[in-house]
Design an enzyme around this catalytic site. Structure first.
Site, PDB file in Angstrom:
ATOM      1  N   LYS A 121       8.466   8.083  -4.942  1.00 26.32           N
ATOM      2  CA  LYS A 121       7.451   7.248  -3.814  1.00 26.32           C
ATOM      3  C   LYS A 121       8.327   6.054  -3.737  1.00 26.32           C
ATOM      4  O   LYS A 121       8.842   5.460  -4.882  1.00 26.32           O
ATOM      5  CB  LYS A 121       6.036   7.039  -4.059  1.00 26.32           C
ATOM      6  CG  LYS A 121       5.327   6.007  -3.224  1.00 26.32           C
ATOM      7  CD  LYS A 121       3.812   6.125  -3.361  1.00 26.32           C
ATOM      8  CE  LYS A 121       3.085   5.277  -2.673  1.00 26.32           C
ATOM      9  NZ  LYS A 121       1.476   5.337  -2.774  1.00 26.32           N
TER      10      LYS A 121
ATOM     11  N   SER B 248      -1.932   6.961   0.654  1.00 31.15           N
ATOM     12  CA  SER B 248      -0.669   6.263   1.013  1.00 31.15           C
ATOM     13  C   SER B 248       0.665   7.223   0.636  1.00 31.15           C
ATOM     14  O   SER B 248       1.788   6.875   1.004  1.00 31.15           O
ATOM     15  CB  SER B 248      -0.235   5.152   0.681  1.00 31.15           C
ATOM     16  OG  SER B 248      -0.643   5.024  -0.761  1.00 31.15           O
TER      17      SER B 248
ATOM     18  N   SER C 182      -4.743   7.338  -3.134  1.00 29.78           N
ATOM     19  CA  SER C 182      -3.375   7.618  -2.523  1.00 29.78           C
ATOM     20  C   SER C 182      -2.513   8.960  -3.179  1.00 29.78           C
ATOM     21  O   SER C 182      -1.705   9.468  -2.410  1.00 29.78           O
ATOM     22  CB  SER C 182      -2.678   6.742  -2.728  1.00 29.78           C
ATOM     23  OG  SER C 182      -3.028   5.681  -1.449  1.00 29.78           O
TER      24      SER C 182
END
Ligand code: GLN
Length: 484
Positions: free
Chosen positions: A76, A151, A175
């Protein structure tokens, strides 16, 4: 090869059936082919990946590879990666080349895993759909008209489309788990303090935690074996022995006490999702688990309280982006005040600004007691609900999200509806507990996740409970049509 688990790829690398360079090339090609449509990656680190793969092949040949040596993964874009652009999904950091490596990504690098690239995400991890990213929305591989969740939407979509065998994510209010549920993957949020936050760009420091996104629990265990552990550079990381997360996967779960919180099955939950979760619980009963109803009475307060605590922490964390030291700086500032306001005004998107404003408000002198202090007290009550429940049960189960993947744009202009996507996940972060989302079925062709919440540092048990279910079912083996 692209549909294999990390465990299978690791075995193939060791036996010499495939080399890391071959695997890395395969996944880079898949990324080039599908990323233009899915938008999972912000940066593709092809040169570094191939160099790392060559080094991994040498290490494997020399016989000193670790389980993840040579296995390609994605990170990420919230983790600082040395000499690689690290954006956190924001225009503010569009020009930021991290000067150091996060502890989490360094652990993977040292284990010999190959980083394919950095994945798209909601701006500063604020969102539940990946639509707040400066780099544009990510598409759900199961239906490209829908969101992948957020997210960690880029990480999850990349793994679901088999553009990477696994990825890292972070979870402040859901997330990892919510996008894993919406894309049919296994996503684990570890206990707060289990994985170092050093070099992980902070959103809400008392809630943020990194974890793995994988096809199954067996792979999540392999990832946790690398990521978990004490780090003296993170003052909230916990000095506690790290178990071998792969060791107990096969333990029987006869007599496992499962609690079903009545608050998780009431109003707001889609009937079809409720049916999928009921069927999953029945499967656990068939495996010998014992189910009881429990109550987490303060569940309804979790989302409102989160939207005081998380913005408060984000408003202080994001004050470092001032246009002076790093990140976006406006052109031709007239004076210092103009430099600050225009740099921040241009660098941050609407959702981030909304959070900073709420956070600044709830921390301001006149309102601190009424909002922030009160929220902290309710946070304690939410934790105590869980402590009481774990006196009676071993794990808590329920849906991960109230619905399946929604259409792109459907909730983008309605923050409160968007915030409710995390109604079942947020309380877990408030209490600092570990939880995993595992694929449990489909509604209208879209994946549904079962959430399993554990007591502090009980990740091994969660992975064991998930693994037993995955041995008995094949939901986690389903692939989106275009990406088989
Ligand atoms: N969706 C929640 C939010 O917008 C949680 C995000 C997260 O876990 N990073 O804040």
């Amino acid at each position: 090869m692209h549909t294999k688990t990390i465990a299978q790829l690791s075995a193939a690398l060791r036996s010499g059936e495939v080399s890391s360079v071959e695997l890395t090339t395969l996944f880079l090609e898949r990324i080039k082919q599908h990323n233009p449509a899915l938008n999972c990656f912000i940066s593709i680190t092809e040169t570094q990946a191939l160099e790392a793969a060559v080094a991994a092949d040498q290490r494997l040949k020399a016989g000193n590879g670790a389980p993840l040596t040579g296995v390609p993964i994605a990170h990420k874009d919230i983790f600082c990666t040395q000499d690689v652009k690290t954006t956190c999904g924001s225009r503010m950091l569009d020009n930021f080349i991290a000067p150091y490596e996060s502890t989490c990504t360094a652990s993977f690098r040292d284990a010999g895993a190959v980083m394919l690239g950095k994945t798209n995400m909601d701006e500063f991890a604020m969102g539940s759909s990946n639509e707040t990213s400066y780099y544009g929305a990510v598409k759900n591989p199961w239906d490209q008209g829908r969101v992948p969740g957020g997210s960690s939407g880029g990480s999850v979509a990349a793994v679901a489309a088999r553009l990477a065998p696994a990825a890292t994510g972070t979870d402040t209010g859901g997330s990892i788990r919510q996008p894993a549920a919406l894309c049919g993957l296994t996503g684990l949020k570890p206990t707060y303090g289990r994985v170092s936050r050093f070099g992980m760009i902070a959103f809400a420091s008392s809630l943020d935690q990194a974890g793995p996104v994988t096809y199954n629990a067996e792979d999540a265990a392999l990832m946790m074996n690398v990521m978990a552990g004490f780090d003296e550079r993170d003052s909230t990381s916990v000095e506690r022995e790290v178990p071998d997360y792969s060791a107990n996967l096969d333990n029987g779960i006869k007599g496992l006490k499962i609690g079903l919180p009545k608050e998780y099955f009431g109003e707001g939950l889609d009937d079809n999702i409720a049916r999928v979760i009921d069927a999953a619980v029945k499967e656990y009963e068939a495996l010998g688990a014992v189910v009881t109803e429990i109550s987490l009475p303060n569940t309804g307060l979790a989302v409102p309280i989160y939207y005081v605590v998380a913005p408060a922490e984000c408003s202080t964390n994001l004050s470092r982006f001032d246009g002076v030291r790093f990140g976006h700086r406006c052109d031709d500032p007239q004076d210092l005040f103009d430099l600050y306001t225009r740099s921040r005004g241009e660098g941050f998107g609407a959702e981030v600004k909304r959070r900073i404003m709420i956070g600044t408000y709830v921390l301001s002198a006149g309102y601190y007691d009424a909002y922030y202090l009160k929220a902290q007290k309710i946070r304690r009550l939410i934790s105590e609900d869980f402590h009481a429940a774990f006196e009676k049960v071993d794990v808590i189960m329920g849906p991960t999200a109230p619905g399946t993947a929604f259409k792109l744009g459907e909730k983008a202009d309605d923050p409160v509806t968007m915030y409710l996507s995390d109604i079942y996940t947020i309380a877990v972060n408030m209490a600092g507990l570990p939880a995993v989302s595992i694929p449990a079925g489909f509604v209208d062709g879209l994946p549904v996740g079962l959430q399993v919440i554990g007591n502090y540092f009980d990740e091994s048990r969660l992975l064991n409970v998930a693994h037993k279910y995955q041995q008995a079912t094949d939901w986690h083996l389903q692939l989106p049509k275009e990406f088989q």
